[in-house]
Write a protein that holds these residues in place. Structure first.
Motif: not given
Ligand SMILES: Nc1ncnc2c1ncn2[C@@H]1O[C@H](COP(=O)(O)OP(=O)(O)O)[C@@H](O)[C@H]1O
Ligand SMILES: [Mg+2]
Lengths: 245, 246
Positions: A143-149
């Motif tokens: 999720x983080x790697x997709x840009x989610x905080x």
């Protein structure tokens, strides 16, 4: 034998005092639902703080761990007595804390709900923590790697998976909480057990308590069955997060 | 013009374990750089430092010439969006359908409307050959299909660079080709790619440059033809011999 039967299963006593016992049971249900909902929110908040990695939250994390240890380690009855016997006398607290009378319920009801929430919040925090930890770390990383905080990832990816896995243990604790509401009668709430006890005192007959037990079982038995079944169902399915199908 | 991605003297320690010992590497825009090397040499750690899943202990990471090593909060989230990553273990969202796996971040991160996000996701899933699986849950797909969903999911953020970490290593041999074909096509379309792989044929045929890593350093680098046929370093030769003639 007949005497024995009449002591516990006197239909006449049950019938006469049915309204009183049922009114008590209604209080039990209200208290369980309100305290159950509040402890879920409180438990989830505790679990999120405890599981966070942010450096700024380190002191809060320590406090959370201490809180959970303390309230899992002391009796609920003690918490009930401390809250109800102290809040009204702490003068700088606002009136709605010292003598809450919200939604038509008397202050003792809210003291009882608060005590249950404080205690069961600690139990549920551990349930939620286990659920959060059971979600593989790769889910957060993807999720983080997709840009989610961090909070977006928790909200959309981690929590939905955690919540699913904690439904059965949450319901288990809800059953325990519901039974534990009988402890708050000591501060004057006439819930179902207290109602039955009062009838017992008047009639020297225990059938009203039997009736209370039956009312409990109407709720707790189906819940327990549901928990057993969903746990059995979850076991073989289990971890299907990646890996060749 | 500065390269799309540049890594300078990157250092990473886990306690006393010194995993990256000064790694330098440049990925020009549109290039494919492959990293090969034995297990434990620090390849995954390198990729994870690039998109800041791990914090490096020294050196720098530059995207379009701008350092991203100190970024925090929303600025970091923004940069991660520009760098796509595909993992060895897929890490698909098991509680979402294939389509929603590709739609979710578009809606959450880019605030794209549902219809537009679905259209983009459908298009990407078609490109990776999964038109028929839109409404399945990931658990019902083969590993190769799951990995292609993961690629589509990363591409949905329109990344400028893609990082691939041994994306075929968890797959049954017969499923590897489909995934590699998708990657080849991506390379052909001009995507900038940094690829950690054990697929030597892919590294040889598709890369513009191959790096051999061992013990946390780049031991050798060069154009694939040279590295694979006439490696300059003894360590490279031994590794290739072991991989190519098992
Ligand atoms: N989170 C971690 N904590 C401690 N050691 C780690 C961690 N991640 C990786 N390592 C160690 O770092 C070294 C390099 O790991 P990795 O980058 O995964 O290598 P590769 O991808 O080349 O196989 C290994 O020795 C590994 O055990
Ligand atoms: Mg690795």
């Amino acid at each position: 034998m007949d005497v024995f039967f009449r002591q516990y299963f006197d239909l006449g006593v049950m019938w006469t005092h049915f309204p009183k016992v049922l009114a008590g049971f209604w209080i039990t249900v209200e208290l369980s639902l309100i305290a159950g909902a509040l402890s879920m929110v409180w438990g989830l908040a505790l679990a999120l703080v405890r599981g966070s990695r942010a450096r700024a939250l380190a002191p809060a994390r320590v406090l959370t761990v201490a809180y959970i240890d303390v309230f899992r380690g002391i009796p609920l009855l003690l918490v009930v007595l401390v809250i109800s016997g102290s809040l009204p006398f702490i003068e700088f607290l606002p009136r709605w804390v010292r003598a809450p009378e919200l939604f038509g319920q008397p202050d003792v009801f809210w003291f009882g709900a608060a005590a249950l929430t404080v205690t069961y919040g600690a139990y549920l925090a551990e349930v939620f923590r286990a659920g959060l930890e059971a979600v593989p770390r790769g889910q957060l990383e993807a999720s983080r790697s997709l840009g989610m905080s961090h909070s977006e990832a928790m909200r959309h990816v981690v929590l939905p998976q955690a919540v699913r896995s904690v439904v059965p243990p949450l319901l288990n604790d809800f059953i325990a909480l519901m039974k534990d509401t009988s402890l708050v009668q000591v501060i004057g709430i006439v819930e179902v057990v207290r109602a039955g006890r009062e009838v017992q005192g008047e009639t020297f007959n225990s059938s009203a308590l039997t009736l209370g037990a039956l009312l409990f079982l109407v709720v707790t038995l189906p819940l327990a069955r549901f928990v057993d079944r969903s746990m059995a169902r979850n076991r073989p399915a289990g971890a299907s997060t990646g890996g060749p199908a | 013009m500065s390269p799309k991605l540049r890594i300078e003297g990157l250092q990473k320690r886990y306690g006393r374990l010194h995993v990256l010992r000064g790694v330098d590497l440049t990925v020009p825009a549109g290039a494919v750089i492959s990293v090969i090397g034995p297990s434990g040499s620090g390849k995954s750690t390198l990729l994870r430092c690039v998109n800041r899943l791990e914090e490096a202990d020294g050196g720098d990471i530059l995207l379009d010439g701008q350092s991203i090593r100190e970024l925090r909060g929303p600025a970091l989230d923004l940069v991660r969006r520009r760098i796509g990553m595909v993992f060895q273990q897929f890490n698909l969202f098991p509680h979402r359908t294939v389509l929603d796996n590709v739609v979710l971040a578009q809606q959450v991160v880019n605030r794209t409307g549902r219809d537009e996000a679905v259209a983009a996701a459908t298009d990407l899933l078609r490109q990776v050959g999964l038109t028929e699986k839109l409404d399945e849950y990931p658990g019902r797909l083969s590993g190769g299909q799951q990995q292609r969903v993961a690629i589509a999911r990363a591409l949905a953020m329109r990344p400028e660079v893609m990082l691939f970490d041994e994306v075929t290593s968890a797959l049954d041999p017969e499923l590897v080709t489909d995934v590699l074909d998708v990657m080849r096509e991506l390379a052909r379309q001009g995507m900038t790619m940094l690829v950690v792989t054990h697929e030597m044929s892919f590294a040889r045929d598709v890369s513009d440059e191959v790096l051999f890593m061992d013990g946390g350093v780049v031991v050798e680098r060069g154009d694939p033809a040279t590295v694979f046929t006439a490696p300059a370093q003894e360590r490279t030769a031994r590794f290739l011999d072991r991989i190519l003639n098992p």
